[in-house]
Structure formats: C-alpha cells, structure tokens
Scaffold this motif. Structure first.
Motif, mmCIF file in Angstrom:
data_model
loop_
_atom_site.group_PDB
_atom_site.id
_atom_site.type_symbol
_atom_site.label_atom_id
_atom_site.label_comp_id
_atom_site.label_asym_id
_atom_site.label_seq_id
_atom_site.Cartn_x
_atom_site.Cartn_y
_atom_site.Cartn_z
ATOM 1 N N GLU A 1 12.595 -2.095 3.826
ATOM 2 C CA GLU A 1 11.087 -2.196 3.321
ATOM 3 C C GLU A 1 10.829 -3.241 2.386
ATOM 4 O OE1 GLU A 1 8.446 -1.433 4.381
ATOM 5 O OE2 GLU A 1 7.128 -1.677 2.704
ATOM 6 N N LEU B 1 7.874 -7.161 1.492
ATOM 7 C CA LEU B 1 6.746 -7.600 2.016
ATOM 8 C C LEU B 1 6.705 -8.985 0.954
ATOM 9 C CD1 LEU B 1 3.325 -6.225 0.780
ATOM 10 C CD2 LEU B 1 5.525 -4.862 0.833
ATOM 11 N N ARG C 1 5.312 -8.962 -2.825
ATOM 12 C CA ARG C 1 5.271 -7.649 -3.191
ATOM 13 C C ARG C 1 4.423 -7.178 -4.516
ATOM 14 N NH1 ARG C 1 10.110 -3.456 -1.503
ATOM 15 N NH2 ARG C 1 8.831 -1.515 -1.711
ATOM 16 N N GLN D 1 11.594 -11.887 2.432
ATOM 17 C CA GLN D 1 10.257 -12.120 1.930
ATOM 18 C C GLN D 1 10.333 -12.448 0.397
ATOM 19 O OE1 GLN D 1 11.270 -10.095 4.372
ATOM 20 N NE2 GLN D 1 9.502 -9.491 5.984
ATOM 21 N N TYR E 1 2.970 -9.276 12.431
ATOM 22 C CA TYR E 1 2.802 -8.233 11.514
ATOM 23 C C TYR E 1 3.651 -8.474 10.232
ATOM 24 C CZ TYR E 1 3.900 -3.431 9.977
ATOM 25 O OH TYR E 1 4.246 -2.397 9.019
ATOM 26 N N GLU E 2 4.604 -9.045 10.228
ATOM 27 C CA GLU E 2 5.326 -9.217 8.996
ATOM 28 C C GLU E 2 4.585 -10.227 8.102
ATOM 29 O OE1 GLU E 2 10.215 -8.637 10.007
ATOM 30 O OE2 GLU E 2 9.012 -10.384 10.729
ATOM 31 N N ARG F 1 1.645 -8.956 6.111
ATOM 32 C CA ARG F 1 1.924 -7.840 5.106
ATOM 33 C C ARG F 1 2.196 -9.062 3.866
ATOM 34 N NH1 ARG F 1 6.219 -3.936 5.488
ATOM 35 N NH2 ARG F 1 4.938 -2.642 3.975
ATOM 36 N N GLY F 2 1.137 -9.315 3.095
ATOM 37 C CA GLY F 2 1.209 -10.047 1.858
ATOM 38 C C GLY F 2 1.183 -11.395 1.725
#
Ligand code: SAM
Length: 283
Positions: free
Chosen positions: A64, A66, A69, A110, A155-156, A159-160
């Motif tokens: 997990e 992103l 983060r 990431q 999608y990835e 995220r952020g």
C-alpha cells in the motif's frame, strides 16, 4: 507460519489474521504441491530455497502506497529540509553539490518518484549542475520491478498525483502513464531487506523509512532505527510515517516540527543526561 514470516521480513502478522496468511499463501502452496500449510511451512523452513522465500515475501507484504502520501512531509522536504541541506552542502564543496536520499521501503515507487519530483521542482538544473541521487529499496522483487519500470495505471495516478506534476513528469501510454526518463534517472532501485546489515549503503542526507517499521516487533524496530542513525549524516533528516513516532526509541533522534509535520535529526548529544531531559521536554 507467522513466526517464519517474521523471520523472513520482520513483519508481524496478528494471530487473528491467520486468514490473511491462508488467503495469500494458498496459490503458492498449490504451486509447490503442498497439501497443507504445515507442509508449506516445513518446505519453506528447511529447503532455504530463495525463490520460494521470495514468492512468500511478495505475497505476504503489503505494498500500500501512493504519490505524495500525507502531503505534509513532501512540503517539509521542499520548503525546509532540502533548502537547509543545500545551504549546508553548497558551503562545503567546490564543484557539484552532492545530496543523497534513501527511500528505504519504497514499495512500487510512488515514494521515490514523489521525492524526485520535489527535487526537480526545487532544483530545475538538477541534472546539469548537481550530484543528486535517490536510492530506492524494498524487500519485494515484484514491487521493485514495478517501481523500476515506472509505469502506473490511471487508478494509481489518481491516488495523490498532482495534475501539473503528471503533465510535467509523465508520458501517456495506452494503459496508463510512464515516468519520464529524466525523473527516472535520479533514482537507483535495489532489493534490500531492512533486517539485514546495510552493506555498501549510505551515507544519506535524507532517509524516508515510512510505514514499515510499525509492522516490526519493538526490538527489531529499535535496532532498525539504530542502524539507520549509522547511515544518516550528522545533519541529515529522517522521515517516518505520519502515524509513527520515534519518541520511544530513545534519545538518538531529535524531533523537528515544520509544516504541521514532524521529522527527525540525529541527536548529537544523545549520550548525555542533559539531552535526555531536553528531548523529553521537546516531545
Ligand atoms: C506499506 S508499504 C510502505 C511504502 C512507502 N514507504 C509508503 O509509505 O508509502 C511497506 C513496504 O515495506 C516493504 N517491506 C516489508 N518488509 C520489509 C523488509 N524487511 N525490508 C524492506 N522492505 C520491507 C514491503 O514490501 C512494502 O513495499
């Protein structure tokens, strides 16, 4: 089985989460013709087959992550930590200023790419006139492979990732986005188990060791941060996860606060009684 997993990668899986182990390891048990988990355990414990161990590690670890983060650590990096380091390092050298950063459990990349984007924003001529490198490591082969490819799905990216950064540092592909070579070139990816000695690693000016030590047992966690101090420059900075704190580790790190976030520096006076009091007061 959870003890074996802890020995392999340090991650402690709660007894009540036995279902998680079962769910994640069933495909591997099938692949290795193990009729039960006890057979899987014995094969794993006694054959010392590295590929087999790696498959278990890849299946059991949680990747997990992103981009950017928790946002605030990256703001602290951009507006406080890097400017201070640059000031300090520019005074020390003739020629290219050298900065080394370690993303110590980088998952699928990431985190190091976010750090690299911050660097490029702050130092536009980083490729020409600076000697900056990020080492990104993880225990998972699969995670490191994806990180190194630098390819992400919509999608990835969702995220952020900030739209202006996406435009500047990524190229559209039929299935998602790929990191541009200039950004990728700042990072070296490598497999590394944080439980093992840090051979040929460091020293670093900044270390990100975020959202991994919380899964370790207290002694393992303490030992990890002790070894991290040894590869951090005396004026270097350490970032841990937003839900983590080093207060219980002892006096070797002093907390610093900026942009509503906390990060740490080695405490020069860690062995003196005075400092124990100072650190306790600061925290
Ligand atoms: C939850 S992710 C955190 C990723 C990133 N640091 C972040 O904060 O977004 C934890 C990562 O630690 C890695 N990991 C687990 N055990 C490890 C070990 N012993 N040594 C190195 N990495 C490990 C996992 O493979 C996973 O990619």
């Amino acid at each position: 089985m959870s003890r074996l997993i802890r020995d392999l990668c340090g991650v402690v899986i709660d007894e009540h989460k036995g279902y998680l182990i079962e769910q994640r390891l069933t495909p591997i048990a099938d692949e290795y013709n193990c009729k039960s988990f006890s057979e899987l355990y014995h094969k794993l414990r006694y054959t010392h087959d590295e590929n087999f161990e790696q498959k278990v590690i890849d299946a059991i670890t949680t990747q997990e992550t992103l981009f950017f983060r928790d946002t605030l650590p990256y703001e602290a990096l951009q507006y406080k930590v890097l400017p201070e380091l640059i000031d300090a390092r520019e005074k020390q050298v003739i020629g290219k200023t050298r900065i080394r950063i370690w993303s110590a459990a980088c998952s699928t990349g990431q985190e190091p790419y976010s750090i690299a984007m911050v660097i490029c924003e702050l130092i536009p001529d980083v490729h020409e006139n600076w000697d900056v490198q990020i080492l990104a490591t993880d225990i998972s082969d699969e995670a490191i492979k994806q990180a190194s490819r630098g390819e992400y799905s919509e999608y990835e990216i969702g995220r952020g990732m900030k739209p202006e950064m996406l435009k500047k540092y990524f190229i559209k592909t039929p299935t998602g986005w790929k990191v541009r070579d200039e950004l990728r070139s700042l990072i070296a990816f490598r497999k590394l188990n944080l439980l093992k000695p840090f051979v040929g690693v460091g020293p670093f000016d900044v270390i990100f060791c975020r959202n991994i030590a919380i899964y370790f047992e207290p002694d393992v966690r303490k030992d990890l941060f002790k070894r991290i101090t040894e590869v951090l420059t005396p004026d270097g900075y350490l970032f841990v996860g937003s839900s983590e704190s080093l207060i219980d580790i002892g006096p070797q790190f002093k907390p610093l606060y900026h942009c509503r976030t906390v990060f740490y520096q080695p405490n020069k006076f860690a062995n003196t009684t005075d400092t124990l009091t100072t650190v306790a007061a600061a925290t």
